[in-house]
Design an enzyme around this catalytic site. Structure first.
Site, PDB file in Angstrom:
ATOM      1  CG  PHE A 278      -1.471   1.309   1.633  1.00 43.47           C
ATOM      2  CD1 PHE A 278      -2.188   2.119   0.748  1.00 43.47           C
ATOM      3  CD2 PHE A 278      -1.251   1.776   2.920  1.00 43.47           C
ATOM      4  CE1 PHE A 278      -2.667   3.363   1.142  1.00 43.47           C
ATOM      5  CE2 PHE A 278      -1.727   3.005   3.321  1.00 43.47           C
ATOM      6  CZ  PHE A 278      -2.430   3.804   2.427  1.00 43.47           C
TER       7      PHE A 278
ATOM      8  NE  ARG B 271      11.342 -11.876   0.425  1.00 35.97           N
ATOM      9  CZ  ARG B 271      10.854 -12.692   1.357  1.00 35.97           C
ATOM     10  NH1 ARG B 271       9.792 -12.322   2.061  1.00 35.97           N
ATOM     11  NH2 ARG B 271      11.391 -13.880   1.558  1.00 35.97           N
TER      12      ARG B 271
ATOM     13  CG  ASN C 188       1.928 -11.336 -13.028  1.00 31.71           C
ATOM     14  OD1 ASN C 188       2.928 -11.573 -13.711  1.00 31.71           O
ATOM     15  ND2 ASN C 188       1.175 -12.281 -12.496  1.00 31.71           N
TER      16      ASN C 188
ATOM     17  CG  ASP D 256      15.267 -13.456   0.306  1.00 31.03           C
ATOM     18  OD1 ASP D 256      15.068 -12.546   1.134  1.00 31.03           O
ATOM     19  OD2 ASP D 256      14.920 -14.632   0.479  1.00 31.03           O
TER      20      ASP D 256
ATOM     21  CB  ALA E  80       2.162  -5.471   8.257  1.00 30.14           C
TER      22      ALA E  80
ATOM     23  CB  SER F 257       6.151   0.997  13.160  1.00 28.92           C
ATOM     24  OG  SER F 257       4.883   1.011  13.796  1.00 28.92           O
TER      25      SER F 257
ATOM     26  CE1 TYR G 185       5.631  -3.915  11.785  1.00 30.94           C
ATOM     27  CE2 TYR G 185       4.770  -2.476  13.502  1.00 30.94           C
ATOM     28  CZ  TYR G 185       5.193  -2.680  12.197  1.00 30.94           C
ATOM     29  OH  TYR G 185       5.181  -1.625  11.312  1.00 30.94           O
TER      30      TYR G 185
ATOM     31  CE  LYS H 114       8.645  -2.021  10.571  1.00 26.45           C
ATOM     32  NZ  LYS H 114       9.102  -1.705   9.200  1.00 26.45           N
TER      33      LYS H 114
ATOM     34  CB  SER I 296      -2.647  11.695   4.648  1.00 30.82           C
ATOM     35  OG  SER I 296      -1.625  12.605   4.273  1.00 30.82           O
TER      36      SER I 296
END
Length: 315
Positions: A19, A40, A44, A56, A80, A119, A144, A148, A205
């Protein structure tokens, strides 16, 4: 040679299929940068990049080709926090070790600046009773966030000029998860019982995130630090819904149901944790970026309204 990257510079971008990465690819090209995507595996998707190289980062053999002639790296790839249940070792391998591998290769290749998308979870849990500042202690609460933070610490061991951005919840066209759920609620015809929730959350945003990255690429002075990035104004969940519905030219339609009743209902439905994430406070102060001279160009209300229009047009 100055650290700042001028228009026309070559950027190596990871995570270009996600995203945030998809937006950054288009936005960096729009701003005049040349972009090489590091993938990685073959995909398409139509990627309008200067070039693409497959590799990788968890098992780097030779990154010399991927980073040849690169002026800066934007590293947005990683596991994530939504991927709950993943082993901590997987977070460590992908979010920490791969970041360290890429930064070390970038240093050897003579890359001038390394922008890492960390994050806010490197610094905090999903909610916080107090405002989080850049100087607040880093207290991650899950695998997570720990991965980070460890990646940021690995960057500090290199000699490359780096910046680790700690974004809060990022939203925009194509977002998934909780913000997509809110957008769908905003599109509904229902009056929503969310007007009584008073806790505020800082948001970001994707347009403002891209602008902050561009600002850091163009900054003259060395960076070598972590910094929070967010929109200026934290909002309640009701204010978020109202902003989204304003993009649809509709009234807010909020009912001020007491928060404790909502909590009881969510507990009965087994959704207590999800409710606490939505109703809990997480407000940040991105003073380091402001002191460097950056200001978000887009308000949260206008960005949420625009996102809501997009969701409506895709319905």
């Amino acid at each position: 040679m100055p650290n700042r990257i001028a228009s026309g510079g070559l950027i190596a971008l990871t995570g270009a299929t996600g995203f945030i990465g998809q937006f950054l690819l288009k936005d960096m090209i729009r701003r005049g940068y040349r972009v090489r995507v590091l993938l990685r595996r073959p995909v398409n998707l139509h990627l309008e990049a200067d070039s693409a190289i497959i590799g990788d980062l968890t098992h780097p053999q030779n990154m010399a080709e991927a980073l040849q002639g690169v002026d800066a790296v934007i590293h947005s790839a990683g596991l994530a926090h939504a991927m709950s249940g993943m082993p901590e070792a997987d977070y460590r391998a992908i979010n920490t070790d791969a970041t360290a591998n890429l930064a070390q290769a970038a240093e050897k290749a003579g890359v001038r600046r390394f922008i890492f998308l960390s994050s806010i979870r490197a610094q905090s849990g999903p909610v916080s009773p107090t405002i989080i500042h850049d100087t607040s202690p880093a207290l991650p609460t899950d695998a997570y966030g720990r991965s980070k933070l460890a990646a940021e610490q690995a960057l500090a061991q290199t000699n490359i000029d780096w910046a680790a951005l700690r974004p809060v919840l990022v939203y925009g066209n194509g977002v998934k998860g909780n913000m997509a759920t809110l957008a769908r609620l905003a599109r509904s015809q229902w009056h929503l019982p969310l007007g009584g929730i008073q806790a505020k959350r800082s948001l970001l945003s994707v347009e403002n995130l891209a602008d902050a990255i561009d600002f850091l690429l163009r900054t003259e002075k060395p960076l070598r630090q972590s910094m929070i990035v967010a929109d200026n104004e934290p909002l309640t969940i009701g204010e978020m819904i109202a902003a989204m519905r304003s993009g649809l030219n509709r009234p807010a339609g909020l009912i001020p149901v007491p928060e404790f009743l909502l909590k009881l209902g969510c507990r009965a439905l087994g959704k207590q944790e999800a409710f606490e994430r939505i109703a809990g406070s997480l407000v940040v102060d991105a003073s380091t970026l402001r002191e460097l001279g950056w200001q978000p160009p887009i308000t949260t209300q206008s960005a949420l309204a625009e996102m809501s229009k997009h969701f409506a047009s895709d319905a």
